[in-house]
Every structure is written in structure tokens, then in C-alpha cells.
Scaffold this active site. Structure first.
Site, PDB file in Angstrom:
ATOM      1  N   ARG A 161       0.833  -1.226   0.000  1.00  0.00           N
ATOM      2  CA  ARG A 161       0.000   0.000   0.000  1.00  0.00           C
ATOM      3  C   ARG A 161       0.857   1.262   0.000  1.00  0.00           C
ATOM      4  NH1 ARG A 161      -2.153  -3.575  -1.150  1.00  0.00           N
ATOM      5  NH2 ARG A 161      -4.014  -4.566  -0.339  1.00  0.00           N
ATOM      6  N   GLU A 219      -5.437   3.860   6.015  1.00  0.00           N
ATOM      7  CA  GLU A 219      -5.109   3.652   4.596  1.00  0.00           C
ATOM      8  C   GLU A 219      -5.553   4.845   3.743  1.00  0.00           C
ATOM      9  OE1 GLU A 219      -5.717  -0.342   2.806  1.00  0.00           O
ATOM     10  OE2 GLU A 219      -6.683   0.774   1.189  1.00  0.00           O
ATOM     11  N   SER A 253     -11.123  -0.740   3.133  1.00  0.00           N
ATOM     12  CA  SER A 253     -10.335  -0.979   4.356  1.00  0.00           C
ATOM     13  C   SER A 253      -9.851   0.361   4.891  1.00  0.00           C
ATOM     14  CB  SER A 253      -9.115  -1.841   4.040  1.00  0.00           C
ATOM     15  OG  SER A 253      -9.525  -3.039   3.447  1.00  0.00           O
TER      16      SER A 253
HETATM   17  C1  FAD Z   1     -15.549  -0.423  -1.188  1.00  0.00           C
HETATM   18  C2  FAD Z   1     -14.082  -0.186  -1.409  1.00  0.00           C
HETATM   19  C3  FAD Z   1     -13.229  -1.264  -1.582  1.00  0.00           C
HETATM   20  C4  FAD Z   1     -11.845  -1.069  -1.774  1.00  0.00           C
HETATM   21  N1  FAD Z   1     -11.050  -2.153  -1.949  1.00  0.00           N
HETATM   22  C5  FAD Z   1      -9.733  -1.982  -2.146  1.00  0.00           C
HETATM   23  C6  FAD Z   1      -8.873  -3.116  -2.337  1.00  0.00           C
HETATM   24  O1  FAD Z   1      -9.321  -4.268  -2.359  1.00  0.00           O
HETATM   25  N2  FAD Z   1      -7.554  -2.897  -2.517  1.00  0.00           N
HETATM   26  C7  FAD Z   1      -7.022  -1.637  -2.527  1.00  0.00           C
HETATM   27  O2  FAD Z   1      -5.802  -1.515  -2.701  1.00  0.00           O
HETATM   28  N3  FAD Z   1      -7.807  -0.544  -2.367  1.00  0.00           N
HETATM   29  C8  FAD Z   1      -9.131  -0.688  -2.170  1.00  0.00           C
HETATM   30  N4  FAD Z   1      -9.939   0.411  -1.985  1.00  0.00           N
HETATM   31  C9  FAD Z   1      -9.343   1.752  -1.981  1.00  0.00           C
HETATM   32  C10 FAD Z   1      -9.426   2.492  -3.346  1.00  0.00           C
HETATM   33  O3  FAD Z   1     -10.393   1.913  -4.172  1.00  0.00           O
HETATM   34  C11 FAD Z   1      -8.075   2.480  -4.076  1.00  0.00           C
HETATM   35  O4  FAD Z   1      -7.077   3.047  -3.262  1.00  0.00           O
HETATM   36  C12 FAD Z   1      -8.142   3.258  -5.394  1.00  0.00           C
HETATM   37  O5  FAD Z   1      -6.934   3.078  -6.107  1.00  0.00           O
HETATM   38  C13 FAD Z   1      -8.399   4.743  -5.193  1.00  0.00           C
HETATM   39  O6  FAD Z   1      -8.676   5.304  -6.462  1.00  0.00           O
HETATM   40  P1  FAD Z   1      -9.384   6.708  -6.624  1.00  0.00           P
HETATM   41  O7  FAD Z   1      -9.316   7.072  -8.055  1.00  0.00           O
HETATM   42  O8  FAD Z   1     -10.721   6.679  -6.007  1.00  0.00           O
HETATM   43  O9  FAD Z   1      -8.390   7.636  -5.778  1.00  0.00           O
HETATM   44  P2  FAD Z   1      -8.775   8.894  -4.890  1.00  0.00           P
HETATM   45  O10 FAD Z   1      -9.459   8.431  -3.656  1.00  0.00           O
HETATM   46  O11 FAD Z   1      -9.451   9.933  -5.703  1.00  0.00           O
HETATM   47  O12 FAD Z   1      -7.325   9.412  -4.503  1.00  0.00           O
HETATM   48  C14 FAD Z   1      -6.495   8.655  -3.648  1.00  0.00           C
HETATM   49  C15 FAD Z   1      -5.119   9.361  -3.567  1.00  0.00           C
HETATM   50  O13 FAD Z   1      -4.475   9.260  -4.820  1.00  0.00           O
HETATM   51  C16 FAD Z   1      -4.171  10.564  -5.323  1.00  0.00           C
HETATM   52  N5  FAD Z   1      -4.383  10.500  -6.771  1.00  0.00           N
HETATM   53  C17 FAD Z   1      -5.544  10.203  -7.409  1.00  0.00           C
HETATM   54  N6  FAD Z   1      -5.330  10.192  -8.733  1.00  0.00           N
HETATM   55  C18 FAD Z   1      -4.031  10.508  -8.927  1.00  0.00           C
HETATM   56  C19 FAD Z   1      -3.209  10.673 -10.079  1.00  0.00           C
HETATM   57  N7  FAD Z   1      -3.675  10.497 -11.318  1.00  0.00           N
HETATM   58  N8  FAD Z   1      -1.910  11.009  -9.895  1.00  0.00           N
HETATM   59  C20 FAD Z   1      -1.395  11.188  -8.653  1.00  0.00           C
HETATM   60  N9  FAD Z   1      -2.127  11.043  -7.535  1.00  0.00           N
HETATM   61  C21 FAD Z   1      -3.427  10.714  -7.679  1.00  0.00           C
HETATM   62  C22 FAD Z   1      -5.112  11.527  -4.620  1.00  0.00           C
HETATM   63  O14 FAD Z   1      -4.559  12.831  -4.549  1.00  0.00           O
HETATM   64  C23 FAD Z   1      -5.225  10.875  -3.252  1.00  0.00           C
HETATM   65  O15 FAD Z   1      -4.117  11.223  -2.467  1.00  0.00           O
HETATM   66  C24 FAD Z   1     -11.327   0.255  -1.791  1.00  0.00           C
HETATM   67  C25 FAD Z   1     -12.189   1.345  -1.642  1.00  0.00           C
HETATM   68  C26 FAD Z   1     -13.554   1.137  -1.447  1.00  0.00           C
HETATM   69  C27 FAD Z   1     -14.466   2.312  -1.314  1.00  0.00           C
END
Ligand code: FAD
Length: 339
Positions: free
Chosen positions: A169, A335, A239
Site C-alpha cells: 500500500r 489507509e 479498508s
Molecule cells: C468499497 C471499497 C473497496 C476497496 N477495496 C480496495 C482493495 O481491495 N484494494 C485496494 O488496494 N484498495 C481498495 N480500496 C481503496 C481504493 O479503491 C483504491 O485506493 C483506489 O486506487 C483509489 O482510487 P481513486 O481514483 O478513487 O483515488 P482517490 O481516492 O481519488 O485518490 C487517492 C489518492 O491518490 C491521489 N491521486 C488520485 N489520482 C491521482 C493521479 N492520477 N496522480 C497522482 N495522484 C493521484 C489523490 O490525490 C489521493 O491522495 C477500496 C475502496 C472502497 C471504497
């Protein structure tokens, strides 16, 4: 006001753009559909003396109620096969693509490799930030390179897998959050796929004869649906705490009291414990504090029961951390990113 500044939407509502459904607004918002806009975005932000933050799908953030800056929402679209050779199939996706749609697109073409990561919410661009992982797989497994915009130099830069410093992570992008904006990623999917069934819930698929990536993806989606509360119904960020990795001496009293406590030996000799198990055994499964609480379906998930703000989540998180620390002497770390 410049032409570019006219594109910024004032008083931008982000309440429907974060999976915790926290009340959140930003002074300005902008969808990034063209990477060529980035230099102008940062020039405008400097003119206005405002900070800029990047948001993908909002599924791993705990947003502040009022951000006095520009929220740039990553919306670069596109995915394609770059090259196919004996080593495998090189695929590329732009950062604004939905991660699950990208996985389903590869699987739909019979390509295996990332099917265990199906169903993870969010965008392709955020996937490297915390090196997303699930069901015995992580992004780093098939990762080749990415292209990012460097806010310090104003230039685009290519990163190899080693440059990204992926860990559990974690990556260089998580450690330097105000520096790089991921624009696209490249993965090498194997020409001769073998399923990764190391995770307990997948192991029995080995008995089903000739498997396809599609079958593994279907099982992963079924497991996820059975285990995690749906964020569209019960807003959450997945998580909420990382699984703590501790020295054997710190785990010893826990394992003496609970010999069947989940623990996973790491290459460096430490043990990874289950944050969800520690929270549940601390009596916090289903615990509520104001408008938020730990899910009664999964102890590791923080749920917004309605009307919550960032401060409510912070208070619950502090309570959970203190309780687990007191009960088991283990420090938990969040996380999602407080943004
Ligand atoms: C129901 C649920 C289940 C999940 N299951 C998992 C799982 O099984 N495994 C897991 O690893 N994660 C899981 N997650 C967490 C999440 O889905 C991941 O971390 C995902 O990659 C976040 O993507 P996002 O586009 O929503 O990022 P955001 O929440 O929009 O951003 C997260 C971070 O990344 C940064 N960011 C976003 N885009 C960029 C970019 N293009 N360049 C640089 N920085 C950027 C943002 O500034 C922020 O700091 C889960 C979340 C939920 C709600």
C-alpha cells in the site's frame, strides 16, 4: 481572469464524488481531460495563490469540508494494446479510466493477469499511488512503467517499476503527494496465463479444470460483494486501516492469547497481522461514534451513516487506534488519505 481560469467551476461540490459521501466543497473544481492543460492549471493556481490537489474516483480519501484551493479531477480517457510479443501483451490505460472497467476490458479479450484486482473502485491513475492489492495480487505484479507530470519541473517523466518504489500500500507517489500526477500506466499481461489462486477464497477454483480469467474475475467479484458493504448503499472507503506489520516479539503475546489469530510471515521475518481482526477483538465491530461507525459487516470498514464530515471520521479513527493500542499494543495506520 484568463481564458483558462474561466474553465474553473467555483464552489465545487464534492459530496457525491467521494465514496464516504462526506460533505465536501472546493473553492474551485476542474476535470482534467487533456494533460496539456496541466502547465496552465499550475500557472493559474500560482496567479490566484491557491493550492492544487488531484482527485480520482474519491474512493480512498477523507475529504475536508471546505478546501480553499483547486481540486483537479483526473479524467484522461483511453486504453489500448500497445504491443504483443513472446513476452506478453503490453497494455496502456490513461489515468482517468475506471480501474474496474480497465480490468474487465482486458479480461473480456481473454487476457489474464489483473483479474484478482477486479472490483476495486477508483481510477487507473490512483492505482499506483498505494499499489492497489487484493486476493493475493497487487498492481506491481504486472506493472511495467507509468508516465507522470512532475509539478516541480513542469515536465513529463517516465517511471520504471523500480522507480515507483512499490511496497505494501505504498509508492513514491504516496510519499511525495504534491509532486507527481500520474497520466498513464503500462502493464505486461502474460502470453501464457496461469491463475493466481493463492488466496483462500480462490483455491477451490483449481479443481474446476480449464479456468479462464473471466471465471476468476467472477469469483473475485462474488467474494467482494459478499464481504464488503457496497459504498453506494453504505458510504465507505474500503479498508480503513492497513494491516500492521510487526516484529515477532510484538506479535508473541497476541498469538499466545489467540493461537489462531491471523498472521502472515513476511520476507524480512516480521509478521503481518489483520487490522480487521484486531478491531473486532477490541470489541469495535459495529461501534458507532456520531454519524460514523465501524461496519457491522466488516470491522475494518468505516461507514458514514449520514451527514458526516472529515472531523467525525478523524474522531472515530483516533478512538479505534487508541483502543487497539491499549488492548494489543499495536499501532494502526489509516489507509485512506486525509485531503
Ligand atoms: C468499497 C471499497 C473497496 C476497496 N477495496 C480496495 C482493495 O481491495 N484494494 C485496494 O488496494 N484498495 C481498495 N480500496 C481503496 C481504493 O479503491 C483504491 O485506493 C483506489 O486506487 C483509489 O482510487 P481513486 O481514483 O478513487 O483515488 P482517490 O481516492 O481519488 O485518490 C487517492 C489518492 O491518490 C491521489 N491521486 C488520485 N489520482 C491521482 C493521479 N492520477 N496522480 C497522482 N495522484 C493521484 C489523490 O490525490 C489521493 O491522495 C477500496 C475502496 C472502497 C471504497
Amino acid at each position: 481572469m484568463t481564458d483558462f481560469q474561466a474553465r474553473l467551476t467555483p464552489d465545487f461540490d464534492l459530496s457525491a464524488r467521494n465514496s464516504l459521501a462526506l460533505k465536501a466543497r472546493s473553492r474551485f473544481g476542474l476535470g482534467i481531460t487533456d494533460a496539456a492543460w496541466l502547465p496552465e492549471l499550475f500557472a493559474s493556481a500560482a496567479d490566484l495563490s491557491l493550492p492544487v490537489r488531484i482527485l480520482g474516483g474519491g474512493s480512498n480519501v477523507v475529504l475536508a469540508p471546505a478546501y480553499d484551493g483547486i481540486t483537479a479531477i483526473m479524467a484522461l480517457a483511453g486504453r489500448n494494446i500497445i504491443e504483443q510479443n513472446a513476452a506478453g501483451i503490453l497494455v496502456e490505460a490513461q489515468a482517468g479510466e475506471t480501474w474496474h472497467d480497465f480490468v474487465a476490458w482486458t479480461v473480456g479479450q481473454g487476457l489474464g493477469g489483473i483479474e484478482n484486482l477486479a472490483g476495486i473502485p477508483g481510477t487507473v491513475g490512483a492505482a499506483p499511488v498505494q499499489n492497489i492489492g487484493a486476493y493475493g495480487a497487487e498492481l506491481a505484479d504486472h506493472f511495467v512503467s507509468l508516465r507522470a507530470y512532475d509539478r516541480h519541473t513542469g515536465q513529463r517523466r517516465d517511471f520504471s517499476r523500480a522507480d515507483c518504489a512499490f511496497a505494501y500500500r505504498d509508492s513514491i507517489f504516496k510519499r511525495q503527494p504534491d509532486r507527481y500526477i500520474v497520466l498513464s500506466i503500462r502493464l505486461l499481461l502474460p502470453a501464457h496465463w496461469t491463475p493466481n489462486l493463492n488466496f483462500a477464497g480462490l483455491a477451490d477454483l483449481a479443481d474446476s479444470g480449464a479456468l479462464t480469467p473471466e471465471q476468476v474475475m467472477a469469483r473475485v467479484l462474488a467474494l467482494r460483494g459478499a464481504k464488503l458493504p457496497d459504498w453506494r448503499v453504505n458510504p465507505n472507503a474500503g479498508s480503513f486501516f492497513q494491516n500492521p506489520i510487526v516484529p515477532p516479539a510484538q506479535a508473541a503475546p497476541i498469538l499466545a492469547e489467540f493461537p489462531s489469530a491471523p498472521n502472515f510471515p513476511q520476507a524480512d521475518g516480521r509478521l503481518k497481522l489483520s487490522a480487521g481482526w484486531l478491531i473486532e477483538k477490541s470489541g469495535l465491530k459495529g461501534f458507532r461514534l456520531g454519524p460514523v461507525g465501524m461496519s457491522d459487516r466488516h470491522a475494518l470498514v468505516v461507514v458514514n451513516h449520514g451527514g458526516a464530515e472529515q472531523g467525525d471520521v478523524a474522531a472515530l479513527s483516533a478512538h479505534v487506534k487508541a483502543t487497539v493500542q491499549q488492548r494489543f499494543g499495536v499501532q494502526l495506520h489509516e489507509e485512506p488519505i486525509f485531503l
